[in-house]
Design an enzyme around this catalytic site. Structure first.
Site, PDB file in Angstrom:
ATOM      1  N   HIS A 128      56.088  44.589  44.196  1.00 41.26           N
ATOM      2  CA  HIS A 128      56.897  43.480  44.716  1.00 41.26           C
ATOM      3  C   HIS A 128      58.111  43.196  43.834  1.00 41.26           C
ATOM      4  CE1 HIS A 128      53.280  41.831  47.217  1.00 41.26           C
ATOM      5  NE2 HIS A 128      53.836  42.884  47.745  1.00 41.26           N
TER       6      HIS A 128
ATOM      7  N   GLN B 293      51.112  43.171  42.126  1.00 39.64           N
ATOM      8  CA  GLN B 293      51.897  42.427  43.111  1.00 39.64           C
ATOM      9  C   GLN B 293      52.710  41.350  42.408  1.00 39.64           C
ATOM     10  OE1 GLN B 293      49.367  41.678  46.891  1.00 39.64           O
ATOM     11  NE2 GLN B 293      47.922  41.698  45.223  1.00 39.64           N
TER      12      GLN B 293
HETATM   13  P1  NAD Z   1      47.475  34.792  45.937  1.00 37.82           P
HETATM   14  O1  NAD Z   1      48.124  33.604  45.351  1.00 37.82           O
HETATM   15  O2  NAD Z   1      47.439  34.943  47.393  1.00 37.82           O
HETATM   16  O3  NAD Z   1      45.958  34.900  45.455  1.00 37.82           O
HETATM   17  C1  NAD Z   1      45.586  34.786  44.134  1.00 37.82           C
HETATM   18  C2  NAD Z   1      44.120  35.161  44.029  1.00 37.82           C
HETATM   19  O4  NAD Z   1      43.728  35.029  42.654  1.00 37.82           O
HETATM   20  C3  NAD Z   1      43.164  34.290  44.836  1.00 37.82           C
HETATM   21  O5  NAD Z   1      42.274  35.114  45.539  1.00 37.82           O
HETATM   22  C4  NAD Z   1      42.429  33.454  43.773  1.00 37.82           C
HETATM   23  O6  NAD Z   1      41.100  33.172  44.151  1.00 37.82           O
HETATM   24  C5  NAD Z   1      42.488  34.382  42.590  1.00 37.82           C
HETATM   25  N1  NAD Z   1      42.443  33.730  41.266  1.00 37.82           N
HETATM   26  C6  NAD Z   1      43.012  32.556  40.885  1.00 37.82           C
HETATM   27  N2  NAD Z   1      42.794  32.327  39.578  1.00 37.82           N
HETATM   28  C7  NAD Z   1      42.081  33.380  39.107  1.00 37.82           C
HETATM   29  C8  NAD Z   1      41.564  33.740  37.830  1.00 37.82           C
HETATM   30  N3  NAD Z   1      41.732  32.951  36.750  1.00 37.82           N
HETATM   31  N4  NAD Z   1      40.891  34.906  37.703  1.00 37.82           N
HETATM   32  C9  NAD Z   1      40.699  35.712  38.800  1.00 37.82           C
HETATM   33  N5  NAD Z   1      41.161  35.432  40.021  1.00 37.82           N
HETATM   34  C10 NAD Z   1      41.858  34.284  40.184  1.00 37.82           C
HETATM   35  O7  NAD Z   1      48.185  36.004  45.238  1.00 37.82           O
HETATM   36  P2  NAD Z   1      48.348  37.501  45.661  1.00 37.82           P
HETATM   37  O8  NAD Z   1      47.166  37.971  46.437  1.00 37.82           O
HETATM   38  O9  NAD Z   1      48.728  38.208  44.446  1.00 37.82           O
HETATM   39  O10 NAD Z   1      49.590  37.546  46.681  1.00 37.82           O
HETATM   40  C11 NAD Z   1      50.557  36.555  46.824  1.00 37.82           C
HETATM   41  C12 NAD Z   1      51.994  37.017  46.639  1.00 37.82           C
HETATM   42  O11 NAD Z   1      52.632  36.059  45.826  1.00 37.82           O
HETATM   43  C13 NAD Z   1      52.159  38.310  45.938  1.00 37.82           C
HETATM   44  O12 NAD Z   1      52.925  39.092  46.763  1.00 37.82           O
HETATM   45  C14 NAD Z   1      52.949  38.029  44.655  1.00 37.82           C
HETATM   46  O13 NAD Z   1      54.068  38.849  44.581  1.00 37.82           O
HETATM   47  C15 NAD Z   1      53.406  36.614  44.784  1.00 37.82           C
HETATM   48  N6  NAD Z   1      53.197  35.799  43.568  1.00 37.82           N
HETATM   49  C16 NAD Z   1      53.398  36.320  42.314  1.00 37.82           C
HETATM   50  C17 NAD Z   1      53.163  35.541  41.159  1.00 37.82           C
HETATM   51  C18 NAD Z   1      53.395  36.140  39.803  1.00 37.82           C
HETATM   52  O14 NAD Z   1      54.194  37.036  39.636  1.00 37.82           O
HETATM   53  N7  NAD Z   1      52.653  35.699  38.768  1.00 37.82           N
HETATM   54  C19 NAD Z   1      52.733  34.230  41.291  1.00 37.82           C
HETATM   55  C20 NAD Z   1      52.556  33.707  42.587  1.00 37.82           C
HETATM   56  C21 NAD Z   1      52.776  34.516  43.716  1.00 37.82           C
END
Ligand code: NAD
Ligand code: ZN
Length: 248
Positions: free
Chosen positions: A126, A108
C-alpha cells in the site's frame, strides 16, 4: 478438563519449531502490528482528522478536488508518525528474517516501521507515507519533511507531488502484487499478523499459501474471517505472542 495453559504452551512450541525448520517464510502484516506503537488502526478509534473519515480523503478524487486539504491531512499524519518507534513485534520479525534462508515481509502498513526496525526484504503493497510520487513524471523519492511544504513540487519536472500510498479505488502496484502472490504460493510457512482479513487482495494471500500447502498461522486480538482458513489462530497482542514464540 482441558488445561488451557498447557495447550497454549504446546501451540507456541509447535509454531516455534515450524519457524526453525521452514526454509521459506512469508509474513503479512496489517495495522494491528503498529497499534502497540501507538498508531490507530483505521477501524479502531482515534483515526479521525477534522471529522473526516479516511475514505473521504484517501482517494484520487479527493486529491484532484482539493490537493491542499489532502496534503494537510498527510502533514497531520506525518507529525503523528515521526516520533513513533517500532515495537517488539517489529523487532521479532527482524530476528526471524535473520534466521530464515528465504524471507519476505508483505505489509499493508504505510508507516515505514518495518524498515525503521531493520527488516530488509519488505514489500509495501500500500506504499509508504515517507515517499512521494510525481503526478506528472511518476518519479518516486523519499521525503521525511515534517511538515511538507504545501503544495510540494517535483524537483525534476515541477509537477505536483502526491503521497506514494495506494488510495481507495486505486490499483495496487502490479510488480509488488505479483511478487507477493508468488511468495505466498511458494512459502512453507505464512504468518499473518494484525490484519482484519477483509481488505483485498492482501486477504487472499493467506488462502493462496494454504492452498499451496503452507502452514499458516494468524496472530490477532480477535478472530477474523481468515481464522476459518488458517491452521492456527493465536489470540493476543502481536508483541506479546511474538515475544513468547521467540523465547520458547
Ligand atoms: P485494520 O485496521 O482493518 O485491522 C487491524 C487488525 O489488527 C484488526 O483485525 C485488529 O483486531 C487487529 N489488531 C489490533 N491491535 C492488535 C494488536 N495489538 N495485535 C494484533 N492484532 C491487533 O487494518 P488492515 O487489515 O491492515 O487494513 C486497513 C488498511 O488501513 C490497510 O490497507 C492499511 O494500509 C491502512 N492503515 C495503515 C496503518 C499503518 O500504516 N500503521 C494504520 C491504519 C490503517
Ligand atoms: Zn516530476
Amino acid at each position: 478438563m482441558i488445561d488451557v495453559s498447557r495447550f497454549y504452551f504446546i501451540l507456541m512450541d509447535e509454531i516455534k519449531s515450524k519457524l526453525n525448520t521452514s526454509q521459506s517464510i512469508v509474513v503479512l502484516t496489517g495495522a494491528g502490528i503498529s497499534a502497540e506503537s501507538g498508531i490507530p488502526t483505521f477501524r479502531g478509534q482515534g483515526g479521525l482528522w477534522r471529522n473526516f473519515r479516511p475514505e473521504q480523503l484517501a482517494t484520487p478524487e479527493a486529491f484532484e478536488a482539493n490537493p491542499q486539504l489532502v496534503w494537510e491531512w498527510y502533514n497531520w499524519r506525518r507529525e503523528l508518525l515521526a516520533p513513533i518507534s517500532p515495537n517488539p513485534a517489529h523487532y521479532a520479525l527482524v530476528e526471524i528474517e535473520r534466521q530464515t534462508p528465504q524471507f519476505t515481509l508483505i505489509t499493508q502498513n504505510v508507516d515505514g516501521l518495518h524498515g525503521k526496525a531493520g527488516s530488509r526484504n519488505v514489500i509495501e503493497i500500500h506504499g509508504n507515507i515517507w515517499k512521494v510520487k510525481c503526478t506528472q513524471c511518476g518519479s518516486i523519492t523519499d521525503n521525511f519533511d515534517v511538515p511538507m511544504q504545501i503544495l510540494p513540487a517535483c524537483q525534476i519536472c515541477d509537477g505536483l507531488l502526491r503521497p506514494n500510498v495506494v488510495w481507495f479505488g486505486e490499483m495496487l502496484p502490479q510488480e509488488e502484487l505479483y511478487t507477493s502472490q508468488r511468495a505466498a504460493a511458494e512459502c512453507e510457512f505464512m504468518l499473518i499478523i494484525g490484519t482484519s482479513g477483509i481488505v483485498q487482495p492482501a486477504a487472499s494471500f493467506g488462502l493462496i499459501a494454504k492452498q499451496s500447502g503452507a502452514y499458516v498461522v494468524e496472530i490477532n486480538i480477535e478472530r477474523t474471517p481468515l481464522s476459518e482458513v488458517v491452521d492456527r489462530t493465536c489470540i493476543g497482542k502481536a508483541s506479546e505472542i511474538l515475544t513468547r514464540i521467540m523465547s520458547q
